[in-house]
Write a protein that holds these residues in place. Structure first.
Motif, PDB file in Angstrom:
ATOM      1  N   PRO A 137      17.398  16.446   3.056  1.00  0.00           N
ATOM      2  CA  PRO A 137      17.005  16.335   1.658  1.00  0.00           C
ATOM      3  C   PRO A 137      17.247  17.641   0.904  1.00  0.00           C
ATOM      4  CG  PRO A 137      15.328  15.382   3.059  1.00  0.00           C
ATOM      5  CD  PRO A 137      16.314  16.071   3.952  1.00  0.00           C
ATOM      6  N   THR A 160      10.195  17.840   4.792  1.00  0.00           N
ATOM      7  CA  THR A 160      10.321  16.441   5.182  1.00  0.00           C
ATOM      8  C   THR A 160       9.476  16.150   6.401  1.00  0.00           C
ATOM      9  OG1 THR A 160      12.301  16.957   6.436  1.00  0.00           O
ATOM     10  CG2 THR A 160      12.594  16.115   4.185  1.00  0.00           C
ATOM     11  N   ALA A 195      13.776   9.710  -4.029  1.00  0.00           N
ATOM     12  CA  ALA A 195      14.030   9.207  -2.673  1.00  0.00           C
ATOM     13  C   ALA A 195      15.181   9.958  -2.022  1.00  0.00           C
ATOM     14  CB  ALA A 195      14.325   7.709  -2.716  1.00  0.00           C
ATOM     15  N   ALA A 196      16.275  10.134  -2.750  1.00  0.00           N
ATOM     16  CA  ALA A 196      17.433  10.821  -2.181  1.00  0.00           C
ATOM     17  C   ALA A 196      17.176  12.312  -2.007  1.00  0.00           C
ATOM     18  CB  ALA A 196      18.656  10.591  -3.068  1.00  0.00           C
ATOM     19  N   GLY A 205      13.852  12.635   0.797  1.00  0.00           N
ATOM     20  CA  GLY A 205      13.976  11.993   2.097  1.00  0.00           C
ATOM     21  C   GLY A 205      13.096  10.762   2.160  1.00  0.00           C
ATOM     22  N   PRO A 206      13.210   9.990   3.246  1.00  0.00           N
ATOM     23  CA  PRO A 206      12.526   8.698   3.295  1.00  0.00           C
ATOM     24  C   PRO A 206      11.002   8.788   3.298  1.00  0.00           C
ATOM     25  CG  PRO A 206      13.578   9.185   5.402  1.00  0.00           C
ATOM     26  CD  PRO A 206      14.028  10.238   4.432  1.00  0.00           C
ATOM     27  N   GLY A 218       9.794  10.243  -0.110  1.00  0.00           N
ATOM     28  CA  GLY A 218      10.190   9.308  -1.164  1.00  0.00           C
ATOM     29  C   GLY A 218       9.276   8.090  -1.197  1.00  0.00           C
ATOM     30  N   GLY A 233      16.284   7.157   0.882  1.00  0.00           N
ATOM     31  CA  GLY A 233      15.982   8.423   1.528  1.00  0.00           C
ATOM     32  C   GLY A 233      16.632   8.538   2.886  1.00  0.00           C
ATOM     33  N   GLN A 278      20.442  11.008   3.490  1.00  0.00           N
ATOM     34  CA  GLN A 278      20.277  12.260   4.225  1.00  0.00           C
ATOM     35  C   GLN A 278      21.620  12.817   4.675  1.00  0.00           C
ATOM     36  OE1 GLN A 278      16.476  12.503   6.768  1.00  0.00           O
ATOM     37  NE2 GLN A 278      17.119  10.360   6.892  1.00  0.00           N
ATOM     38  N   ARG A 325      25.588   9.471  -1.407  1.00  0.00           N
ATOM     39  CA  ARG A 325      24.322   9.256  -2.118  1.00  0.00           C
ATOM     40  C   ARG A 325      24.429   8.074  -3.081  1.00  0.00           C
ATOM     41  NH1 ARG A 325      24.437  15.032  -2.096  1.00  0.00           N
ATOM     42  NH2 ARG A 325      25.287  15.057  -4.203  1.00  0.00           N
TER      43      ARG A 325
END
Length: 185
Positions: free
Chosen positions: A2, A9, A54-55, A58-59, A62, A112, A116, A123
């Motif tokens: 991220p 993260t 989110a991007a 990260g997941p 996000g 996310g 990564q 993206r």
């Protein structure tokens, strides 16, 4: 990795991650409230904010940001687009846009995860996958309120062009931030 939160993260402490999630939820709220004249319908920056966060985060962060936003809305805070005029709380979330809100939560994780370590094109692809999730859940839920024959006209066609523009803006913003980050290392 991220862009905005590379070391957060997997926070060793709850507080940095919680702070980022709450800041993300605030940014999503701001995006939901900003209306820009666009054709064929006015556009908010909600999708831009969710996809960018989110991007960038990260997941895990996000999803945490989007979940925080949804929790605030469920508690009755006027965080959603059109609130308080169109209702608040769980009643708003159970309305026609409820599936899109659930879709954003799932899309935050998808974006996310897929974004990564990716470049600009990766993206964009991750955000397109997330947008597909949003529309799939949103249209499925909306079908409870709109006849199937009018579903695409009511829940897809008026919004897709604006959403594609927001994806390009989110990816461009991330590319610019990545460039700035490289300069300050």
């Amino acid at each position: 990795m991220p862009i905005l939160a590379p070391s957060l993260t997997r926070p060793t402490s709850l507080w940095p991650g919680l702070g980022l999630a709450l800041c993300g939820a605030a940014l999503i709220t701001l995006g939901a409230k900003v209306q820009i004249p666009f054709w064929p319908v006015p556009m908010t920056l909600h999708t831009l904010a969710v996809f960018f966060i989110a991007a960038s985060f990260g997941p895990r962060l996000g999803v945490a940001a989007m979940a925080s936003y949804l929790i605030a809305g469920a508690m009755g805070l006027p965080v959603f687009s059109g609130t308080p005029e169109r209702g608040i709380g769980l009643a708003y979330m159970a309305g026609p846009t409820g599936g899109y809100l659930a879709g954003y939560l799932l899309a935050a994780g998808v974006i996310g995860w897929l974004a990564q370590g990716r470049g600009a094109l990766g993206r964009v692809v991750a955000m397109l996958a997330g947008l597909a999730v949003v529309y799939a859940l949103g249209l499925a839920w909306l079908s409870r309120f709109v006849p199937v024959s009018g579903l695409v006209a009511a829940g897809f066609t008026p919004f897709i062009l604006g959403d594609l523009v927001k994806i390009l803006l989110a990816s461009g913003l991330m590319t610019a931030l990545h460039s700035l980050k490289g300069r300050f290392k």
